[in-house]
Design an enzyme around this catalytic site. Structure first.
Site, short mmCIF file in Angstrom:
data_model
loop_
_atom_site.label_atom_id
_atom_site.label_comp_id
_atom_site.label_asym_id
_atom_site.label_seq_id
_atom_site.Cartn_x
_atom_site.Cartn_y
_atom_site.Cartn_z
N CYS A 1 1.78 -6.29 0.83
CA CYS A 1 1.50 -5.33 1.90
C CYS A 1 2.10 -4.00 1.46
O CYS A 1 3.27 -3.94 1.06
CB CYS A 1 2.14 -5.80 3.21
SG CYS A 1 2.07 -4.56 4.52
N ASP B 1 0.79 -11.02 0.48
CA ASP B 1 -0.47 -11.35 1.13
C ASP B 1 -1.22 -12.30 0.21
O ASP B 1 -1.13 -12.20 -1.02
CB ASP B 1 -1.32 -10.09 1.36
CG ASP B 1 -0.77 -9.21 2.47
OD1 ASP B 1 -0.30 -9.76 3.48
OD2 ASP B 1 -0.83 -7.98 2.33
N HIS C 1 -5.80 -5.15 2.28
CA HIS C 1 -6.80 -6.16 1.90
C HIS C 1 -8.11 -5.52 1.48
O HIS C 1 -8.71 -5.90 0.47
CB HIS C 1 -7.07 -7.10 3.08
CG HIS C 1 -5.86 -7.85 3.54
ND1 HIS C 1 -5.81 -8.48 4.75
CD2 HIS C 1 -4.67 -8.09 2.97
CE1 HIS C 1 -4.66 -9.07 4.91
NE2 HIS C 1 -3.93 -8.83 3.83
#
EC number: 1.7.1.13
Length: 155
Positions: free
Chosen positions: A53, A60, A94
């Site tokens: 992150c 993540d 992401h």
């Protein structure tokens, strides 16, 4: 960003190669498509993809599926593995990770078609899935479904 174009110029295959410190330092290599006269699909699945992150530095996790119909080039798989591994210590959202991978592969390979599915595990209780493709797949090429189920927690 470095691109190698001949099999004799590959720098990572067959040698001990440390994990790159960042995606920008990763060397993605390509080799000539041995069946450039055929339209076919290549799939890479990375079920243990990790990044950080960018705000908290916490890890993540994602299951990535990359499908592409090659043109003149295919990606050398060890260099792809090292490139994906270079995200392990890289802080990025992401959406950025998923699309950065897609764009780098498109730039390297100039494929007839490419898609990526980024199936991210929950952050803050919400899973985020990110999808991208370059257009319509070439006619007559079997493109299997990615078949990664949506996140359901424990049951």
């Amino acid at each position: 960003m470095t691109t190698q174009t001949e099999t004799g110029a590959l720098t990572q295959l067959g040698a001990h190669t440390p994990l790159p410190a960042s995606p920008d330092q990763a060397v993605l290599e390509r080799v000539p498509n041995p069946h450039a006269e055929l339209a076919y699909c290549i799939r890479f699945a990375a079920p243990e993809f990790t990044s950080l992150c960018p705000l908290t530095g916490q890890p993540d996790f994602a299951h990535l599926v990359i499908d592409y119909v090659p043109g003149a080039w295919i990606v050398e798989s060890k260099s792809l593995k090292l490139f994906l591994g270079s995200f392990r210590n890289h802080g990025s959202f992401h959406e950025a990770c998923t699309l950065d991978i897609a764009r780098r592969l498109v730039t390297l390979l100039d494929p007839a078609w490419l898609r990526i599915g980024g199936y991210w595990y929950p952050r803050g209780g919400i899973p985020i899935d990110v999808f991208y493709q370059t257009g319509t797949p070439p006619e007559g090429v079997w493109i299997p479904p990615q078949d990664v189920p949506g996140y359901r927690g424990r049951g």
